[in-house]
Design a protein around this motif. Structure first.
Motif, PDB file in Angstrom:
ATOM      1  N   GLN A  42       0.794  -1.214   0.000  1.00  0.00           N
ATOM      2  CA  GLN A  42       0.000   0.000   0.000  1.00  0.00           C
ATOM      3  C   GLN A  42       0.835   1.277   0.000  1.00  0.00           C
ATOM      4  N   MET A  43       1.894   1.319   0.763  1.00  0.00           N
ATOM      5  CA  MET A  43       2.676   2.541   0.897  1.00  0.00           C
ATOM      6  C   MET A  43       3.889   2.467  -0.014  1.00  0.00           C
ATOM      7  N   SER A  60      -1.324  -1.007  11.780  1.00  0.00           N
ATOM      8  CA  SER A  60      -2.558  -0.854  11.033  1.00  0.00           C
ATOM      9  C   SER A  60      -3.778  -0.876  11.934  1.00  0.00           C
ATOM     10  N   SER A 122      -3.450   7.723   7.335  1.00  0.00           N
ATOM     11  CA  SER A 122      -3.549   7.838   5.886  1.00  0.00           C
ATOM     12  C   SER A 122      -4.552   6.811   5.376  1.00  0.00           C
ATOM     13  N   CYS A 124      -3.732   4.415   3.767  1.00  0.00           N
ATOM     14  CA  CYS A 124      -3.001   3.143   3.814  1.00  0.00           C
ATOM     15  C   CYS A 124      -2.715   2.706   5.245  1.00  0.00           C
ATOM     16  N   CYS A 136       0.542   7.181  -0.822  1.00  0.00           N
ATOM     17  CA  CYS A 136      -0.531   6.224  -0.605  1.00  0.00           C
ATOM     18  C   CYS A 136      -1.450   6.236  -1.809  1.00  0.00           C
ATOM     19  N   SER A 138      -4.208   4.720  -2.252  1.00  0.00           N
ATOM     20  CA  SER A 138      -5.623   4.682  -1.891  1.00  0.00           C
ATOM     21  C   SER A 138      -6.239   6.066  -1.835  1.00  0.00           C
TER      22      SER A 138
END
Length: 296
Positions: A42-43, A60, A122, A124, A136, A138
């Motif tokens: 993701q990152m 997370s 974020s 992510c 990120c 997303s």
């Protein structure tokens, strides 16, 4: 690079977050595996985290409270950017945005450049300064704590020069460009010396070099160039930052065996070489997904 003192900065491309407190933590030996998966999938950015003792800093499952979002005060001119790291990032963002608008058909700016203090949330997940700056996908935003620059120079041997810092943001902006042109979607989740993740990171380095090549021609609304022409010493500063975040250098610094099968970002030599390719020839030279493994 040095900003022209009278250049005017549009700070509307950045926001400042501060005052966050974390509640909740995932502990245990499996945590680092989960963190690697979250970061790798993701990152996208300057990743020191997998080889540093910061397991409790990117969680997370954490929640944040007390975070404030505010404008970036006192960042109006190039002189401010030369004096202050956060103002430097705001001015760099302004220059990068104007540069890439003229390079990519259908260009869209990143949703935000978030300068945060300590940790933030974020699209992510939760991140801290120890994870390094990242893009990120997303939420199409860039996240950066300028305290990272002290870690990069103090712990990993990069120059503390201005272009070493600006290279970091230019690299993250490069991930946004990869997202816009579709190469980010080709990266996949595999690791290794010729993996899609390595190709993606090297492309971002190349895009950073392409911006540096023409940065002194990018102007503010009044036609004043943001930046003075780059010097060889400043290029050397950027090269030191690129080398500092090579997979091999990070592994060596962490005291672990250099294992190419774990590479996600490329070696120090590769990162410098692809930056130089962009600096010499512009974005057209940045087709890292189009070359065989032997030419990476």
């Amino acid at each position: 690079m040095t900003f022209n003192d009278n250049a005017r900065i549009d700070t509307g491309k950045v926001s400042k977050r501060s005052g966050a407190r974390r509640g909740g933590i995932i502990a245990g030996g499996g945590g680092i595996v989960a963190l690697l998966l979250v970061f790798g999938s993701q990152m996208l950015g300057v990743n020191l985290m997998p080889f540093a003792p910061v397991v409790d800093q990117l969680i997370s499952g954490s929640s944040l409270s007390g975070e404030r979002t505010e404008a970036l005060p006192g960042c109006e001119t190039g002189a401010d950017a030369n004096d202050d790291a956060e103002c430097r990032m705001a001015a760099t963002a302004d220059s990068l945005d104007r540069y890439w608008e003229g390079q990519v058909d259908g260009y869209r700016s990143p949703a935000d450049v978030v300068l945060y203090d300590g940790q933030t949330q974020s699209g992510c997940g939760t991140a801290s300064s120890a994870t390094g700056p990242f893009y990120c996908p997303s939420d199409q935003a860039i996240y950066l704590d300028v305290a990272f620059f002290d870690m990069l120079s103090g712990d990993y041997g990069a120059s503390d020069g201005s272009l070493a810092q600006m290279y970091v943001l230019a690299h993250e902006w490069g991930h946004h460009i990869s997202n816009l042109i579709g190469t980010l979607q080709q990266a996949g989740r595999e690791t290794g010396p010729a993996s899609g993740s390595v190709r993606l990171e090297l492309q971002a380095d190349c895009f950073a070099g392409a911006w540096v090549k023409d940065a002194s021609t990018v102007t503010d609304d009044a036609g004043v160039p943001f930046l003075q022409p780059v010097t060889q010493q400043q290029i050397a500063d950027a090269m030191s930052a690129a080398a500092a975040v090579g997979d091999d250098h990070i592994m060596e610094s962490a005291g672990v065996e250099v294992n190419p099968e774990r590479f996600t970002h490329g070696t120090s030599e590769q990162r410098q070489r692809w930056f130089q390719a962009g600096y010499r020839s512009g974005p057209a030279a940045c087709g890292t997904f189009d070359v065989p493994a032997s030419e990476l």
